[in-house]
Design a protein around this motif. Structure first.
Motif, mmCIF file in Angstrom:
data_model
loop_
_atom_site.group_PDB
_atom_site.id
_atom_site.type_symbol
_atom_site.label_atom_id
_atom_site.label_comp_id
_atom_site.label_asym_id
_atom_site.label_seq_id
_atom_site.Cartn_x
_atom_site.Cartn_y
_atom_site.Cartn_z
ATOM 1 N N THR A 83 45.619 55.551 -53.698
ATOM 2 C CA THR A 83 44.417 55.014 -53.697
ATOM 3 C C THR A 83 44.408 53.350 -53.402
ATOM 4 N N PRO A 84 43.936 52.925 -52.077
ATOM 5 C CA PRO A 84 44.011 51.898 -51.815
ATOM 6 C C PRO A 84 43.093 50.757 -52.737
ATOM 7 N N ASN A 85 43.556 49.632 -52.882
ATOM 8 C CA ASN A 85 42.684 48.536 -53.534
ATOM 9 C C ASN A 85 42.416 47.455 -52.468
ATOM 10 N N ASN A 86 40.959 47.293 -52.544
ATOM 11 C CA ASN A 86 40.531 46.321 -51.402
ATOM 12 C C ASN A 86 39.983 45.015 -52.097
ATOM 13 N N ASP A 87 40.617 43.963 -51.842
ATOM 14 C CA ASP A 87 40.139 42.725 -52.425
ATOM 15 C C ASP A 87 39.266 41.867 -51.363
ATOM 16 N N GLY A 88 38.722 42.567 -50.192
ATOM 17 C CA GLY A 88 38.141 41.651 -49.502
ATOM 18 C C GLY A 88 38.693 40.953 -48.311
ATOM 19 N N LYS A 89 40.070 40.819 -48.673
ATOM 20 C CA LYS A 89 40.982 40.002 -47.519
ATOM 21 C C LYS A 89 42.165 41.077 -47.096
ATOM 22 N N CYS A 90 42.657 41.721 -47.949
ATOM 23 C CA CYS A 90 43.793 42.797 -47.747
ATOM 24 C C CYS A 90 43.746 44.026 -48.539
ATOM 25 N N ILE A 91 44.614 45.015 -48.214
ATOM 26 C CA ILE A 91 44.421 46.124 -48.945
ATOM 27 C C ILE A 91 45.841 46.429 -49.540
ATOM 28 N N ARG A 92 45.969 46.651 -50.985
ATOM 29 C CA ARG A 92 47.272 47.034 -51.593
ATOM 30 C C ARG A 92 47.240 48.377 -51.981
ATOM 31 N N LEU A 93 48.453 49.014 -51.697
ATOM 32 C CA LEU A 93 48.923 50.166 -52.123
ATOM 33 C C LEU A 93 49.966 50.129 -53.254
ATOM 34 N N ASN A 94 49.696 50.916 -54.387
ATOM 35 C CA ASN A 94 50.597 50.669 -55.386
ATOM 36 C C ASN A 94 51.058 52.263 -55.677
#
Length: 180
Positions: free
Chosen positions: A85-96
């Motif tokens: 599940t990608p985490n979108n913070d408005g500037k980049c996407i994090r994949l944990n």
């Protein structure tokens, strides 16, 4: 003979490609190689629309060069079969990457063994096709019986070399998967 070696090498390369896409509990940017994003109306590989980095062993950060495609990247990752599940913070996407369970590790190890066997079958198929070509040449009078025996020995040695290489690759990947 050279042709057979090239084909066998391709089978091993395809196996390595497959294994790069298997996540082993650690973040590996190669798992994103097959993901494409709709960018200006055409499907574009994810690696071509931004920077992909691994800041920690269990996370990947995707920083697009064009911020307007963040949602498209997020949708493409969700649509893929990565199970992340990608985490979108408005500037980049994090994949944990969550740690793998013991059951999932065993499942992946079985899958790895199966893919290794498929690669061996491909290598043996190349050997079979090459031997059939040699036998046809002998039948047409282009090869002698001794030449044929020598070529059969050579192709078998080549096959054994590639099968051993596949076994090594499979063993290393299984070890990596089972590592906690």
């Amino acid at each position: 003979m050279k042709n057979a070696e090239i084909k066998m090498d391709k089978a091993v390369a395809a196996l390595n490609n497959d294994f790069a896409a298997i996540r082993a509990g650690r973040a590996n940017p190669a798992i994103l190689d097959k993901i494409t994003v709709e960018y200006y109306g055409s499907p574009t590989p994810l690696v071509q629309v931004g920077t992909i980095s691994v800041p920690e062993p269990r996370s990947i950060v995707i920083q697009p060069w064009d911020g307007s495609i963040l949602n498209d990247i997020e949708k493409a990752i969700l649509k893929s079969d990565l199970g992340l599940t990608p985490n979108n913070d408005g500037k980049c996407i994090r994949l944990n990457f969550p740690p793998l369970t013991e059951e999932r590790r065993k499942e992946l190890a079985k899958s790895i063994s199966k893919r290794g066997e498929e690669a061996k079958v491909a290598v043996r198929g190349v050997r079979r096709d090459t031997l059939e070509g040699f036998k046809k040449q002998k039948k047409d009078g282009e090869l002698t019986e001794d030449d044929l025996k020598g070529l059969e020995t050579d192709i078998q040695k080549l096959t054994d070399k590639f099968v051993k290489e596949i076994d090594t690759i499979v063993a290393n990947k299984e070890k990596e998967i089972m590592e906690v």
